[in-house]
Design a protein around this motif. Structure first.
Motif, short mmCIF file in Angstrom:
data_model
loop_
_atom_site.label_atom_id
_atom_site.label_comp_id
_atom_site.label_asym_id
_atom_site.label_seq_id
_atom_site.Cartn_x
_atom_site.Cartn_y
_atom_site.Cartn_z
N VAL A 5 0.98 -1.10 -0.09
CA VAL A 5 0.02 -0.04 -0.03
C VAL A 5 0.84 1.08 -0.14
O VAL A 5 1.84 1.38 0.76
N ALA A 6 0.70 2.14 -0.93
CA ALA A 6 1.37 3.48 -0.93
C ALA A 6 0.81 4.52 0.11
O ALA A 6 -0.35 4.47 0.45
N SER A 7 1.81 5.27 0.28
CA SER A 7 1.45 6.38 1.56
C SER A 7 0.87 7.38 0.52
O SER A 7 0.44 7.48 -0.54
N PRO A 8 -0.11 8.48 1.35
CA PRO A 8 -0.87 9.48 0.48
C PRO A 8 -0.07 10.25 -0.54
O PRO A 8 -0.77 10.58 -1.44
N ASP A 9 1.22 10.54 -0.36
CA ASP A 9 1.91 11.18 -1.29
C ASP A 9 2.80 10.46 -2.17
O ASP A 9 3.86 10.81 -2.69
N GLU A 10 2.34 9.18 -2.27
CA GLU A 10 3.10 8.07 -3.28
C GLU A 10 2.21 7.40 -4.15
O GLU A 10 1.07 7.53 -3.96
N TYR A 11 2.76 6.68 -5.20
CA TYR A 11 1.95 5.80 -6.02
C TYR A 11 3.07 4.67 -6.08
O TYR A 11 4.12 4.61 -6.01
N LEU A 12 2.52 3.48 -6.70
CA LEU A 12 3.08 2.29 -6.86
C LEU A 12 3.14 1.90 -8.44
O LEU A 12 2.15 2.14 -9.11
N ALA A 13 4.45 1.84 -8.89
CA ALA A 13 4.57 1.25 -10.32
C ALA A 13 5.01 -0.11 -10.50
O ALA A 13 6.05 -0.62 -9.74
N ILE A 41 4.93 11.81 -5.54
CA ILE A 41 4.37 12.67 -6.33
C ILE A 41 4.50 14.05 -5.87
O ILE A 41 3.76 14.91 -6.39
N GLN A 42 5.55 14.33 -4.73
CA GLN A 42 5.55 15.75 -4.28
C GLN A 42 6.27 16.72 -5.56
O GLN A 42 7.39 16.28 -5.88
N PRO A 70 4.83 15.78 -10.99
CA PRO A 70 3.90 14.77 -11.58
C PRO A 70 2.71 15.27 -11.71
O PRO A 70 2.24 15.62 -10.85
N TYR A 71 2.13 14.87 -12.78
CA TYR A 71 0.66 15.45 -13.18
C TYR A 71 -0.07 14.34 -12.72
O TYR A 71 -0.26 13.23 -13.47
N VAL A 72 -0.78 14.44 -11.59
CA VAL A 72 -1.72 13.44 -11.06
C VAL A 72 -3.14 13.83 -11.66
O VAL A 72 -3.86 14.40 -11.10
N ASN A 73 -3.52 12.94 -12.79
CA ASN A 73 -4.69 13.17 -13.42
C ASN A 73 -5.75 12.28 -12.75
O ASN A 73 -5.43 11.08 -12.00
N GLN A 74 -6.83 12.75 -12.88
CA GLN A 74 -8.19 12.13 -12.25
C GLN A 74 -8.33 10.71 -12.96
O GLN A 74 -8.49 10.71 -14.22
N LYS A 75 -8.54 9.45 -12.43
CA LYS A 75 -8.73 8.28 -12.91
C LYS A 75 -10.19 8.16 -12.51
O LYS A 75 -10.64 8.30 -11.85
N GLY A 76 -10.90 7.48 -13.79
CA GLY A 76 -12.24 7.05 -13.54
C GLY A 76 -12.67 5.51 -14.15
O GLY A 76 -11.79 4.65 -13.89
N VAL A 77 -13.38 5.72 -14.89
CA VAL A 77 -13.94 4.41 -15.76
C VAL A 77 -13.07 4.03 -17.01
O VAL A 77 -13.07 4.96 -17.82
N ILE A 78 -12.32 2.93 -16.86
CA ILE A 78 -11.46 2.73 -18.36
C ILE A 78 -12.14 1.46 -18.72
O ILE A 78 -12.07 0.38 -18.13
N ASP A 79 -12.63 1.37 -20.02
CA ASP A 79 -12.91 0.30 -20.82
C ASP A 79 -14.30 -0.51 -20.12
O ASP A 79 -14.27 -1.63 -19.99
N GLY A 101 -1.52 5.11 -20.61
CA GLY A 101 -1.09 6.32 -21.30
C GLY A 101 -1.09 7.44 -20.46
O GLY A 101 -1.17 8.59 -21.16
N ASP A 102 -1.26 7.56 -19.29
CA ASP A 102 -1.46 8.64 -18.50
C ASP A 102 -0.11 9.18 -18.06
O ASP A 102 1.08 8.85 -18.34
N ALA A 103 -0.02 10.37 -17.40
CA ALA A 103 0.99 11.19 -16.88
C ALA A 103 2.06 10.32 -15.93
O ALA A 103 3.03 10.38 -16.14
N LEU A 104 1.51 9.55 -14.88
CA LEU A 104 1.98 8.76 -13.77
C LEU A 104 2.96 8.04 -14.53
O LEU A 104 3.96 7.62 -14.11
N MET A 105 2.43 7.02 -15.55
CA MET A 105 2.97 6.14 -16.40
C MET A 105 4.35 6.85 -17.05
O MET A 105 5.49 6.30 -16.96
N LYS A 106 4.12 7.88 -17.69
CA LYS A 106 5.58 8.40 -18.25
C LYS A 106 6.32 8.97 -17.20
O LYS A 106 7.63 8.91 -17.42
N TYR A 107 5.86 9.50 -16.05
CA TYR A 107 6.82 9.85 -14.92
C TYR A 107 7.44 8.56 -14.42
O TYR A 107 8.61 8.62 -14.16
N ALA A 108 6.79 7.56 -14.13
CA ALA A 108 7.51 6.30 -13.66
C ALA A 108 8.73 5.70 -14.69
O ALA A 108 9.57 5.37 -13.97
#
Length: 514
Positions: A5-13, A41-42, A70-79, A101-108
């Motif tokens: 589980v990631a912390s509030p200011d982190e993401y997992l790749a 993502i700070q 990093p640009y944290v875009n909103q995630k919703g319904v995908i496919d 294809g979102d910004a977080l993937m490019k940043y990772a």
């Protein structure tokens, strides 16, 4: 298998088995053959003191501070699926899909690229890219503007910098959260802004002096009036200050209430996430137990099958050994037959080699005999050449030797015979004329004296010879010679002889000259 589980200011790749590219999520089960990397993502502040040049070739220092992250875009319904960030997500049955294809993937991916470079940390790698883009785009923009445009259109200048740099950072999944352009300063060995400041300062001082004089002129007149107005304004300001203080206190209280509400919502979300994680763990535990039971039953079934397979294997190996023994016997017979054939072939090859060697020796002896014969012939030719050399010396040279050999071999007789054969049957016409001392004179006079080339007599004899010669050529060949007046020349010479006139000399064209 680990649940992360990631912390509030982190993401997992997450990458690896079962994932095509990269899966970006806040929590995930990390299976074997998979790799999980945390990334923050700070946003970070990047301060730079850029040295740029305007369109008028004026250099200056441009201090800037950019807040980029990093640009944290909103995630919703995908496919058609519900992601973890959706409020309707069911974490028990709907795993987080891959971030496509979102910004977080490019940043990772940018962070992973920084890890591959030796001696450079991830933060240094990102800092180099961000500063390079900021420096390049700012210099390009400044080079297309004048200093006056930068001063008068300060806000537009800032917007253009923001737009150009954001366009480049977007391809790395980065976003500019804030951009601050500080006051422009002079570059080294430049005093442009200092001169402008001095000019403005001197103008301000002069204007201040003027304003002071004007104020003193009007101050004495309106001092009493200003004193009354001052008292009224003070009272008014005190009243407004009290009202504003009340409004500020109200706004502060409202902000504190909003903050408390948000903290409560956040704590609720964290508790819900922990509960959901616990339920998911229990559900997964049940699934693993079921899989263990299924595997145990499958193992028992395989054991029963194995006993039958062992019996069949023993029977098959016995048959295989019998077949191998029969095959070995047949192969031994075939090897014996093959050995016999090889021996016979070796004997034939040896016989052919002996015959070839005998033929080679015979050919070599024949070649040696031919060489000796040619050497003997060469020796004979050398001896003959020495004999001819002696004969040539005896006859006074090669010409005498050639004449001797032509006489000995009858060459002269053969030449006379061939010449006679060549003129046999011909009827040549022969013309004889006399050019002696008595020709063409009745008294037989001859002049012994000569002038020019051989004297008058020689010239006369020569010209007497030409007319009959030319006539003979015309009769025998039919060729008409150019008119040299040979006939007239002959007639003139006869007339001179009759009159007894002496010829002094003639030219090439028949004219008389002294």
């Amino acid at each position: 298998m680990v649940y992360t589980v990631a912390s509030p200011d982190e993401y997992l790749a997450v990458t690896g088995a079962g994932i095509r590219t990269v899966k970006i999520t806040k929590s995930a089960w990390v299976w074997p053959l998979q790799r999980c990397q945390r990334f923050s993502i700070q946003p970070h502040d990047y301060s730079m003191n850029l040295q740029a040049m305007t369109r008028e070739k004026l250099q200056f220092l441009l201090p800037v501070v950019f807040t980029v992250g990093p640009y944290v875009n909103q995630k919703g319904v995908i496919d058609g699926q519900t992601t973890r960030d959706s409020p309707d997500a069911d974490l028990t049955h709907a795993p987080a899909p891959e971030d496509r294809g979102d910004a977080l993937m490019k940043y990772a991916m940018l962070l992973s690229e920084g890890e591959q470079k030796k001696g450079v940390t991830k933060s240094q790698h990102i800092e180099n890219i961000v500063k390079g883009i900021i420096e390049g785009e700012t210099r390009v923009l400044v080079s297309s503007m004048t200093m006056e445009e930068i001063f008068t259109e300060r806000e537009e200048f800032k917007k253009r910098i923001f737009r150009n740099i954001q366009g480049e950072l977007g391809q790395f999944g980065l976003k500019i959260y804030n951009a601050n352009v500080k006051e422009l300063r002079d570059a080294p060995q430049s005093s442009y802004f200092e001169s402008l400041s001095r000019k403005a300062h001197e103008g301000a001082i002069n204007q201040a002096r003027i304003d002071v004089a004007e104020a003193q002129r009007r101050g004495n007149v309106g001092e009493a009036q200003r004193q009354g107005e001052q008292n009224r304004e003070i009272a008014k300001i005190n009243a407004e200050t009290a009202v504003q203080k009340t409004e500020r206190d109200s706004e502060r209280a409202q902000a504190e209430a909003t903050l408390a509400t948000r903290k409560t919502v956040f704590n609720r979300d964290v508790s819900i996430a922990q509960i959901e994680a616990t339920r998911a763990t229990e559900s997964r535990d049940e699934e693993l137990r079921k899989e263990v039971e299924v595997k145990r039953a499958f193992t028992e079934l395989e054991r029963l099958r194995a006993s039958d397979v062992v019996k069949a294997t023993i029977l098959r190996e016995a048959k295989q050994q019998a077949a191998d023994a029969k095959l070995y016997e047949e192969q031994a017979k075939a090897n014996a037959a093959l050995f016999s054939e090889q021996k016979a072939a070796d004997a034939r090859a040896y016989t052919l080699r002996i015959q070839a060697e005998a033929n080679f020796m015979a050919a070599a002896k024949e070649a040696e005999a031919q060489l000796v014969r040619q050497q003997k012939e060469a020796a004979g030719l050398s001896a003959m050449a020495a004999a001819y050399s002696d004969l040539s010396a005896a006859f006074g040279g090669p010409s005498g030797l050639i004449q001797y050999m032509m006489i000995e071999k009858g060459i002269y007789q053969q030449m006379a015979k061939h010449n006679a054969e060549a003129v046999r049957g011909l009827n040549p016409k022969m013309t004889i004329w006399n050019t002696g001392a008595q020709a063409g004179s009745e008294g037989g006079e001859a002049s012994g004296s000569g002038t020019g080339m051989g004297g008058v007599e020689s010239i006369r004899n020569m010209y007497q010879m030409l007319p009959p010669l030319m006539s003979t050529i015309n009769e025998q060949t039919g060729i008409v010679l150019p008119e040299w007046q040979f006939g007239k020349l002959a007639g003139q010479m006869s007339e001179q002889e009759r009159t007894g006139k002496k010829v002094k000399g003639l030219g090439a064209n028949g004219t008389e000259h002294a």
